[in-house]
Design a protein around this motif. Structure first.
Motif, PDB file in Angstrom:
ATOM      1  N   MET A   1      34.779  21.146  80.930  1.00  0.00           N
ATOM      2  CA  MET A   1      34.547  19.854  81.545  1.00  0.00           C
ATOM      3  C   MET A   1      33.876  20.280  83.032  1.00  0.00           C
ATOM      4  SD  MET A   1      36.911  16.777  80.379  1.00  0.00           S
ATOM      5  CE  MET A   1      36.492  15.825  81.354  1.00  0.00           C
ATOM      6  N   VAL A   2      32.911  19.465  83.321  1.00  0.00           N
ATOM      7  CA  VAL A   2      32.174  19.703  84.737  1.00  0.00           C
ATOM      8  C   VAL A   2      32.611  18.494  85.820  1.00  0.00           C
ATOM      9  CG1 VAL A   2      30.068  19.856  85.799  1.00  0.00           C
ATOM     10  CG2 VAL A   2      30.255  20.568  83.330  1.00  0.00           C
ATOM     11  N   ASP A   3      33.064  19.140  86.945  1.00  0.00           N
ATOM     12  CA  ASP A   3      33.659  18.257  87.790  1.00  0.00           C
ATOM     13  C   ASP A   3      32.703  16.985  88.275  1.00  0.00           C
ATOM     14  OD1 ASP A   3      36.092  19.541  88.137  1.00  0.00           O
ATOM     15  OD2 ASP A   3      35.437  20.621  89.778  1.00  0.00           O
ATOM     16  N   TRP A   4      31.493  17.248  88.599  1.00  0.00           N
ATOM     17  CA  TRP A   4      30.487  16.206  88.807  1.00  0.00           C
ATOM     18  C   TRP A   4      30.545  14.952  87.804  1.00  0.00           C
ATOM     19  CZ3 TRP A   4      26.103  14.934  85.963  1.00  0.00           C
ATOM     20  CH2 TRP A   4      25.527  15.866  85.262  1.00  0.00           C
ATOM     21  N   LEU A   5      30.325  15.601  86.576  1.00  0.00           N
ATOM     22  CA  LEU A   5      30.437  14.669  85.359  1.00  0.00           C
ATOM     23  C   LEU A   5      31.567  13.993  85.340  1.00  0.00           C
ATOM     24  CD1 LEU A   5      28.724  13.532  82.951  1.00  0.00           C
ATOM     25  CD2 LEU A   5      29.602  15.603  81.658  1.00  0.00           C
ATOM     26  N   THR A   6      32.610  14.494  85.371  1.00  0.00           N
ATOM     27  CA  THR A   6      34.094  13.981  85.334  1.00  0.00           C
ATOM     28  C   THR A   6      34.224  12.820  86.422  1.00  0.00           C
ATOM     29  OG1 THR A   6      35.158  15.931  84.500  1.00  0.00           O
ATOM     30  CG2 THR A   6      36.600  14.059  85.636  1.00  0.00           C
ATOM     31  N   TRP A   7      33.838  12.970  87.548  1.00  0.00           N
ATOM     32  CA  TRP A   7      33.864  12.062  88.617  1.00  0.00           C
ATOM     33  C   TRP A   7      33.020  10.971  88.540  1.00  0.00           C
ATOM     34  CZ3 TRP A   7      38.118  11.546  91.090  1.00  0.00           C
ATOM     35  CH2 TRP A   7      39.129  12.883  91.296  1.00  0.00           C
ATOM     36  N   THR A   8      31.624  11.221  87.971  1.00  0.00           N
ATOM     37  CA  THR A   8      30.787  10.164  87.484  1.00  0.00           C
ATOM     38  C   THR A   8      31.365   9.308  86.602  1.00  0.00           C
ATOM     39  OG1 THR A   8      28.966  11.629  88.055  1.00  0.00           O
ATOM     40  CG2 THR A   8      28.468   9.482  86.838  1.00  0.00           C
ATOM     41  N   GLN A   9      32.226   9.839  85.593  1.00  0.00           N
ATOM     42  CA  GLN A   9      32.684   9.031  84.680  1.00  0.00           C
ATOM     43  C   GLN A   9      33.642   8.177  85.327  1.00  0.00           C
ATOM     44  OE1 GLN A   9      33.013  12.441  81.702  1.00  0.00           O
ATOM     45  NE2 GLN A   9      32.670  10.504  80.405  1.00  0.00           N
ATOM     46  N   VAL A  10      34.586   8.744  85.887  1.00  0.00           N
ATOM     47  CA  VAL A  10      35.721   7.842  86.742  1.00  0.00           C
ATOM     48  C   VAL A  10      35.256   6.827  87.327  1.00  0.00           C
ATOM     49  CG1 VAL A  10      37.717   7.895  88.375  1.00  0.00           C
ATOM     50  CG2 VAL A  10      37.074   9.881  86.561  1.00  0.00           C
ATOM     51  N   ILE A  11      34.167   7.090  88.221  1.00  0.00           N
ATOM     52  CA  ILE A  11      33.620   5.981  89.253  1.00  0.00           C
ATOM     53  C   ILE A  11      32.993   5.123  88.173  1.00  0.00           C
ATOM     54  CG2 ILE A  11      31.695   5.777  90.771  1.00  0.00           C
ATOM     55  CD1 ILE A  11      32.604   8.505  92.051  1.00  0.00           C
ATOM     56  N   VAL A  12      32.119   5.348  87.404  1.00  0.00           N
ATOM     57  CA  VAL A  12      31.496   4.455  86.607  1.00  0.00           C
ATOM     58  C   VAL A  12      32.615   3.525  85.807  1.00  0.00           C
ATOM     59  CG1 VAL A  12      29.928   4.029  84.631  1.00  0.00           C
ATOM     60  CG2 VAL A  12      29.223   5.697  86.453  1.00  0.00           C
ATOM     61  N   GLY A  13      33.621   4.244  85.347  1.00  0.00           N
ATOM     62  CA  GLY A  13      34.642   3.622  84.558  1.00  0.00           C
ATOM     63  C   GLY A  13      35.167   2.482  85.295  1.00  0.00           C
ATOM     64  N   CYS A  14      35.516   2.900  86.519  1.00  0.00           N
ATOM     65  CA  CYS A  14      36.197   2.018  87.258  1.00  0.00           C
ATOM     66  C   CYS A  14      35.190   0.908  87.951  1.00  0.00           C
ATOM     67  CB  CYS A  14      36.680   2.711  88.606  1.00  0.00           C
ATOM     68  SG  CYS A  14      38.241   3.497  88.379  1.00  0.00           S
ATOM     69  N   GLY A  15      33.898   1.240  88.033  1.00  0.00           N
ATOM     70  CA  GLY A  15      33.108   0.188  88.463  1.00  0.00           C
ATOM     71  C   GLY A  15      32.873  -0.852  87.330  1.00  0.00           C
ATOM     72  N   ALA A  16      32.600  -0.301  86.009  1.00  0.00           N
ATOM     73  CA  ALA A  16      32.700  -1.259  85.076  1.00  0.00           C
ATOM     74  C   ALA A  16      33.727  -2.012  84.956  1.00  0.00           C
ATOM     75  CB  ALA A  16      32.305  -0.521  83.783  1.00  0.00           C
ATOM     76  N   GLY A  17      35.060  -1.559  85.116  1.00  0.00           N
ATOM     77  CA  GLY A  17      36.295  -2.069  84.999  1.00  0.00           C
ATOM     78  C   GLY A  17      36.357  -3.350  85.784  1.00  0.00           C
ATOM     79  N   LEU A  18      36.062  -2.889  87.174  1.00  0.00           N
ATOM     80  CA  LEU A  18      36.083  -3.929  88.030  1.00  0.00           C
ATOM     81  C   LEU A  18      34.988  -5.168  87.985  1.00  0.00           C
ATOM     82  CD1 LEU A  18      37.190  -4.773  90.837  1.00  0.00           C
ATOM     83  CD2 LEU A  18      35.657  -3.267  92.038  1.00  0.00           C
ATOM     84  N   LEU A  19      33.538  -4.847  87.304  1.00  0.00           N
ATOM     85  CA  LEU A  19      32.864  -5.911  87.225  1.00  0.00           C
ATOM     86  C   LEU A  19      33.312  -6.636  86.041  1.00  0.00           C
ATOM     87  CD1 LEU A  19      29.692  -6.594  87.561  1.00  0.00           C
ATOM     88  CD2 LEU A  19      29.421  -5.215  85.310  1.00  0.00           C
ATOM     89  N   CYS A  20      33.772  -6.191  84.803  1.00  0.00           N
ATOM     90  CA  CYS A  20      34.235  -7.035  83.904  1.00  0.00           C
ATOM     91  C   CYS A  20      35.579  -7.953  84.486  1.00  0.00           C
ATOM     92  CB  CYS A  20      34.817  -6.344  82.580  1.00  0.00           C
ATOM     93  SG  CYS A  20      33.168  -5.453  81.997  1.00  0.00           S
ATOM     94  N   LEU A  21      36.498  -7.220  84.984  1.00  0.00           N
ATOM     95  CA  LEU A  21      37.703  -8.152  85.660  1.00  0.00           C
ATOM     96  C   LEU A  21      37.318  -9.215  86.466  1.00  0.00           C
ATOM     97  CD1 LEU A  21      40.728  -7.970  85.729  1.00  0.00           C
ATOM     98  CD2 LEU A  21      40.476  -6.669  88.102  1.00  0.00           C
ATOM     99  N   VAL A  22      36.051  -8.980  87.303  1.00  0.00           N
ATOM    100  CA  VAL A  22      35.839  -9.928  88.257  1.00  0.00           C
ATOM    101  C   VAL A  22      35.176 -11.143  87.306  1.00  0.00           C
ATOM    102  CG1 VAL A  22      34.210 -10.908  89.860  1.00  0.00           C
ATOM    103  CG2 VAL A  22      35.708  -8.978  90.427  1.00  0.00           C
ATOM    104  N   SER A  23      34.442 -10.691  86.531  1.00  0.00           N
ATOM    105  CA  SER A  23      33.645 -11.780  85.618  1.00  0.00           C
ATOM    106  C   SER A  23      34.711 -12.417  84.737  1.00  0.00           C
ATOM    107  CB  SER A  23      32.651 -10.835  84.818  1.00  0.00           C
ATOM    108  OG  SER A  23      32.109 -11.646  83.847  1.00  0.00           O
TER     109      SER A  23
END
Length: 124
Positions: A1-23
């Motif tokens: 695993m690559v750290d920057w890719l891992t953190w990108t996935q975590v940030i995008v996953g949390c962002g998508a989760g927050l977007l869908c939750l608010v929606s």
């Protein structure tokens, strides 16, 4: 695993989760933005699979359990398409919240995969 890719996935996953939750809380059914955010999460997972398989072959596998890591990786690949399928069949605000739960779940699973890849297991 690559750290920057891992953190990108975590940030995008949390962002998508927050977007869908608010929606979902606002009573919206799954639309292009919500489903597209899960598609982005899945795309990043596919990139992670390619990078991880390459690193596993070239540099060796995870420090922790390889079976546990592979289980997380394969399960994570299934969750977003299953959630999107649910969202397309049941067009209610609750299916938008299911998309949110799926996105947050992927963020946690990717973070755990990074732990398995880099940290030795205390039980071995």
């Amino acid at each position: 695993m690559v750290d920057w890719l891992t953190w990108t996935q975590v940030i995008v996953g949390c962002g998508a989760g927050l977007l869908c939750l608010v929606s979902g809380v606002l009573g919206r059914v799954p639309g292009d933005v919500a489903i597209g955010s899960l598609a982005l999460v899945e795309l990043l997972l596919v990139v992670q699979v390619v990078v991880t398989v390459w690193r596993w072959i070239v540099e060796g596998g995870p420090v922790g359990s390889g079976v546990e890591f592979a289980g997380y990786l394969l399960t994570a690949l299934i969750i977003p398409p299953a959630a999107v399928f649910w969202g397309l069949i049941e067009r209610t605000r609750w299916s938008t919240i299911v998309l949110s739960v799926a996105a947050f779940t992927i963020a946690v699973m990717v973070w755990r995969m990074n732990q398995i890849w880099t940290l030795p297991s205390p039980w071995l």
